[in-house]
Structures are given as structure tokens and as C-alpha cells.
Design an enzyme around this catalytic site. Structure first.
Site, mmCIF file in Angstrom:
data_model
loop_
_atom_site.group_PDB
_atom_site.id
_atom_site.type_symbol
_atom_site.label_atom_id
_atom_site.label_comp_id
_atom_site.label_asym_id
_atom_site.label_seq_id
_atom_site.Cartn_x
_atom_site.Cartn_y
_atom_site.Cartn_z
ATOM 1 N N SER A 227 48.268 140.101 105.580
ATOM 2 C CA SER A 227 47.426 138.927 105.420
ATOM 3 C C SER A 227 46.140 139.106 106.224
ATOM 4 O O SER A 227 46.000 140.056 106.982
ATOM 5 C CB SER A 227 48.166 137.674 105.878
ATOM 6 O OG SER A 227 48.237 137.645 107.288
ATOM 7 N N LYS A 228 45.246 138.188 106.036
ATOM 8 C CA LYS A 228 43.929 138.269 106.657
ATOM 9 C C LYS A 228 43.979 138.507 108.162
ATOM 10 O O LYS A 228 43.106 139.116 108.724
ATOM 11 C CB LYS A 228 43.164 136.954 106.444
ATOM 12 C CG LYS A 228 43.065 136.499 105.012
ATOM 13 C CD LYS A 228 42.286 135.181 104.967
ATOM 14 C CE LYS A 228 42.674 134.256 103.835
ATOM 15 N NZ LYS A 228 42.776 134.800 102.529
ATOM 16 N N ARG A 229 45.005 137.948 108.773
ATOM 17 C CA ARG A 229 45.061 138.017 110.231
ATOM 18 C C ARG A 229 45.541 139.370 110.753
ATOM 19 O O ARG A 229 45.428 139.652 111.935
ATOM 20 C CB ARG A 229 45.977 136.919 110.762
ATOM 21 C CG ARG A 229 45.403 135.532 110.602
ATOM 22 C CD ARG A 229 46.422 134.480 110.958
ATOM 23 N NE ARG A 229 47.608 134.538 110.107
ATOM 24 C CZ ARG A 229 47.652 134.085 108.860
ATOM 25 N NH1 ARG A 229 46.593 133.527 108.320
ATOM 26 N NH2 ARG A 229 48.753 134.175 108.148
ATOM 27 N N ASP A 230 46.102 140.192 109.884
ATOM 28 C CA ASP A 230 46.679 141.439 110.371
ATOM 29 C C ASP A 230 45.627 142.469 110.762
ATOM 30 O O ASP A 230 44.548 142.525 110.182
ATOM 31 C CB ASP A 230 47.602 142.041 109.299
ATOM 32 C CG ASP A 230 48.861 141.211 109.146
ATOM 33 O OD1 ASP A 230 49.497 140.925 110.168
ATOM 34 O OD2 ASP A 230 49.172 140.822 108.007
ATOM 35 N N LEU A 234 40.964 143.675 107.033
ATOM 36 C CA LEU A 234 39.686 143.253 106.455
ATOM 37 C C LEU A 234 38.788 144.423 106.035
ATOM 38 O O LEU A 234 38.553 145.348 106.800
ATOM 39 C CB LEU A 234 38.932 142.394 107.482
ATOM 40 C CG LEU A 234 39.187 140.894 107.466
ATOM 41 C CD1 LEU A 234 40.563 140.526 106.956
ATOM 42 C CD2 LEU A 234 38.951 140.314 108.833
#
Length: 459
Positions: A227-230, A234
Site C-alpha cells: 500500500s501507499k504507506r509501505d 511510491l
RNA sequence: GUCCCCAUCGUCUAGCCCGGUCAGGACGUCUCCCUUUCACGGAGAUAACCGGGGUUCGAAUCCCCGUGGGGACGCCA
């Protein structure tokens, strides 16, 4: 041009991450492979969570990765507009069709899609509420990757929120119909939604597109999908870190797809030629940044000199740190020589500023550990003195000339090249790693080299 | 909890559909070689068919059950 029409439909509600890029890539590859059309559609129906900034991130990332779209924002096309926030009239029109067919009703201010079948009230203990179940036949999904999948869709669902905005399932299907999408290639997390979508296609009397649900990318540490937070999720992060987009694309193409032979590093043209549904896996893939780093290095090493310099310069400019600013202020041909000397040695452009720092300042860092080790062994100062004498008159025109001179000196003293190397390297760079010593001398030039020698000798 | 998908080295994968190879490649890790440091490169090593049944002369491959992993169950997309 074939009649294949695929779309990548991101919503600008977060940063553009690896999973989205891979979905975009598979769509793009399929379009290019078949000679079809790749459409970019922005799913921005959730106004609370959208932003222009995220929109630009999507455009920039796709462009950086080389995935140009044939229809969509900025380029237009016959099926626009391509932002769902601008397609309100189309959705109303399609809603009217469904309503006319008796397939909608209003409840709690929202508009629901009505499934066909007998209704009954059931208590759902997961959701802790009473829900209305509809006795329906299983919905059949013929997936290009999963094969025959059946799922029972047995609850009506909202298609227009009480605030008047249509929801994802509705706009997704309407746009796929209106834009004449032939193949829906998306993440497997949408497989359970697909029964809703198929029911909508059928309710509209529209042909159901072919579905291809691709495996998910799992985070490399810990459970779950990426997910984006990993860490490393990005795209813009790789862009910032100077990764080569072609390396990232190559790596991404191999996450869930294989050319079925042992090829890994491939030209994008070859990937396009080979890419097809049978080569796509069914199981999820774990992201591996080591393999990506290796791929990046392989591409970096093969870059023609001029290209390498351009990319390195771009990277330096983007960094805008004190170190890169000093480097960029240097004489261009000197800077170029420094970069090219480093190309075969580095694994990533990220290493470059630190790796080359001592070329651009006399005030470079000296590694104390290395200094103690080098100066504590043999007679380094004597070696330095001998080298100083030699290099005061030696031919600096080529690496081999310098090499010959040092080798001759070493031979005369009954020593080896290595006996001169460590102290000389320490003197000119303050460290024990770096490009070839002779290349270092040549690029640095006689004056700098001798000055640095005498500085160490005096210390 | 319900439903859906998946299951080969630590990781990405080939082989599976159309049963019969010492289960192949790459990343990682380790060793050696090359060498002017560090890398690159070269050679080698390491390491896998989730478990149990069934079908079969023979199963990684076909079937079933378990287990494990993933996903979905929103007036998010």
C-alpha cells in the site's frame, strides 16, 4: 489498429504507487501488443478525497515510465471527457435507462440497483445488521487469467449516493460501456466486485468486456498487499532516487508475468511483443527491492556515455544539495570525465554525489579508519615521496601512460602497484574505494594530485 | 464470520493445460577466480514441488480434503 480498447482508471486520492503502475503497465502492454488503444480515465467521483496535485502525480509518473495514453486527459479523444467529475450528464442519462427498465429504487436518499429475485431479511452477524438478500443465480465471470469464476451477488447496492454523486461500481461500468472498453485488466482485489459489474452490464443490455484480474503485489516485509504507506511503494520515490524508468518498467513487467523463457532483462519492444494473458501468473508476487536494484544497475552499466551523463546531470540537478551544487558548478568537461569515470563502478545514481564529492572540493572528508590503517602499515610517506617525484614529470595524457610509469617505479623499488595505491588513493580521495587510481590521477590532473600528496605528507 | 482467488528454492519465476528430465533460470547469501582499491565480470555452492488422501505402472503436473497465504464484504475507489 485493432479494436482492443483498454483503460487505466486511477483515482487521484493518493500517491501513485507500484501496484497502480503495474496495472497501468499491463494495460499499456496489452494495448501496444495488440495494436489497440490505451485510455487514461480519471475516477474522481469522491470529491472529498481528490486533489489536483495527485492528478499531476499520475500524469508525471505515467509519462516518466513511458506509458503514453492514446485517449484521456491532455490528449483528448472521441469518448471524452475522461475525468469522471466532468461526466455527470452521461451518468444521469444511463441512470434514466436503468430506471426506465425498473432496475432502480430510492432508499435513504440514495439510489440503489435492484437485483432480480425473491427477497428475504437476514441478520448478518459480521456486519451486525439486518440485510435484504435476493435469491439470484450465480454470476459467471470468464476471466482471461482466472478462468471460470462464479460468485453470488445477492444484495442490492447503492449506485448514486444521497449527495447526488454516482459511486464507483456505476461509473466504472457506464464508462466502460460508453468508452467501448473491450478488456478490463485490473488487480485481483476487484474480482469480488466484478459480479456487481457484470450484473450492471447485463442490466444495461451491454456486452460484457473480457476481464483479466492480475495478481497483486505484496509488501516485502509483513503480511498483506503493498500500500501507499509501505517502504518503496511510491513511484515518485524511484524517480527522485534516480532509478532508470526502463529498469523499473522491466522489473515491474516481471512481477506476475513471464516471457516463459529465461530472459529477464529485455527491451521494452520485446516485452510488448511477448506480452499476453497466458504469460500472466495467478499467484501474488512479493516485491523485492534487491532485484529491482540489480535491474537498475544492469541498465545503468549499459547506458551509452552521453546518456549516462545526461541522466546523472538530471539527477544532480534534482537533488539540489550543497554537494551536487558544487559539482554542477564545475567545468562541464571535467564534470563529464568524473561522471564517466564513476559509471562502471556505481550501482545507482544515488551513490554518485558521495562517490564523486572529492573531485569538486579540496575540503573532502578523510575516513579516519582508513587513514590509520594505511598510514600504519609499511612506509607510506616514503612511497608518497617517490610518487610525488615521479608524477611531477610523468605523462598525464592517458591512464595507461600513468600506469606504466607507476609500474616502472614499483619494479625499480622491488615493489608492486598495490604498495603505492592505498596511500595515493588516501591522499587524493580520503578513502579506500573509488574509480581506478590512474583514471583518478588523469581526471584530477597533476596539480591537484601533487597538492593533495603534499597535504597528506605534511600531516 | 461469509464469499472469491491462489499455493515450486528466502524472493521473482520456468516446468503444470497435453502425467515419465539429476525440477531449470534470475535476485539474495556464501566460496573461489580475475584484479590496482571498490565494483563489474567468470566459475561453483546453497536452497523448493505446503500436508494428507485418491487416480495411475508412474503425480510438481489430474481429482478431493485439509492447512496456509491473499482479496472482497462502504452512500471509498
Amino acid at each position: 489498429m485493432s479494436n482492443v480498447r483498454v483503460r487505466f482508471a486511477p483515482s487521484p486520492t493518493g500517491f501513485f504507487h507500484i501496484g497502480s503502475a503495474r496495472t497501468a503497465l499491463f494495460n499499456w502492454l496489452y494495448a501496444r501488443h495488440t495494436g489497440g488503444t490505451f485510455i487514461l480515465r480519471i475516477e474522481d467521483t469522491d470529491q472529498a478525497r481528490n486533489s489536483e496535485e495527485f492528478l499531476n502525480v499520475i500524469y508525471d509518473s505515467l509519462t516518466w515510465l513511458g506509458m503514453t495514453w492514446d485517449e484521456g486527459p491532455k490528449v483528448g479523444g472521441a469518448f471524452g471527457p475522461y475525468r469522471q467529475s466532468e461526466r455527470g450528464d452521461i451518468y444521469k442519462e444511463y441512470l434514466a435507462k436503468l430506471t426506465a427498465a425498473g432496475r432502480t429504487y430510492e432508499k435513504d436518499g440514495a439510489i440503489w440497483f435492484k437485483l432480480l429475485g425473491e427477497r428475504s431479511e437476514v441478520f448478518d452477524d459480521h456486519r451486525k445488521k439486518i440485510v435484504t438478500k435476493v435469491a439470484t443465480a450465480p454470476t459467471v465471470i470468464d476471466d482471461q487469467i482466472r478462468g471460470h469464476v462464479e460468485r453470488v451477488e445477492d444484495e442490492d447496492f447503492v449506485i448514486f449516493r444521497s449527495d447526488g454523486n454516482p459511486v464507483f461500481h456505476f461509473v466504472n461500468v457506464v464508462d466502460d460501456i460508453a468508452m467501448q472498453i473491450t478488456h478490463v485488466i485490473r488487480g485481483e482485489d476487484h474480482l469480488s466486485n466484478t459480479s456487481k459489474h457484470v450484473e450492471l452490464f447485463k442490466a444495461f443490455g451491454a456486452p460484457v468486456p473480457a476481464f483479466a484480474h492480475i495478481p497483486l503485489i505484496l509488501k516485502q516485509n509483513g503480511p498483506g498487499k503493498m500500500s501507499k504507506r509501505d517502504q518503496g511503494a511510491l513511484i515518485e520515490e524511484y524517480q527522485k532516487r534516480g532509478y532508470l524508468p526502463e529498469a523499473l518498467v522491466n522489473f515491474l513487467s516481471l512481477l506476475g508475468w513471464s516471457p516463459k523463457d529465461d530472459r529477464e532483462k529485455m527491451l521494452i519492444a520485446d516485452i510488448v511483443a511477448l506480452f499476453d494473458f497466458p504469460g500472466i501468473n495467478q499467484s501474488n508476487a512479493r516485491f523485492d527491492d534487491k532485484k529491482l536494484a540489480h535491474m537498475n544497475m544492469a541498465y545503468l552499466l549499459e547506458l551509452p556515455a552521453d546518456d549516462f551523463v545526461v541522466r546523472a546531470l538530471e539527477y544532480f540537478e534534482k537533488q539540489a544539495s550543497p554537494v551536487t551544487a558544487v559539482a554542477l558548478a564545475a567545468e562541464p568537461t571535467y564534470l563529464r570525465e568524473v561522471l564517466l569515470l564513476s559509471q562502471p563502478k556505481i550501482k545507482s545514481l544515488e551513490e554518485l554525489p558521495a562517490y564523486t564529492a572529492y573531485f569538486f572540493t579540496e575540503d573532502f572528508v578523510v575516513d579516519a579508519k582508513v587513514r590509520d590503517k594505511v598510514m600504519g602499515k609499511g612506509e607510506p610517506k616514503l612511497r608518497l615521496a617517490e610518487l610525488t617525484e615521479l608524477l611531477t614529470t610523468a605523462d598525464f595524457s592517458s591512464d595507461t601512460a600513468i600506469e606504466e610509469a607507476i609500474k616502472a617505479l614499483a619494479a625499480a623499488k622491488g615493489l608492486g602497484f598495490g604498495d603505492y595505491q592505498s596511500v595515493a588513493r588516501l591522499a587524493v580521495s580520503g578513502t579506500n574505494v573509488g574509480p581506478s587510481l590512474t583514471g583518478l590521477f588523469r581526471v584530477l590532473g597533476r596539480e591537484r594530485v601533487l597538492a593533495r600528496f603534499s597535504r597528506l605528507a605534511a600531516a
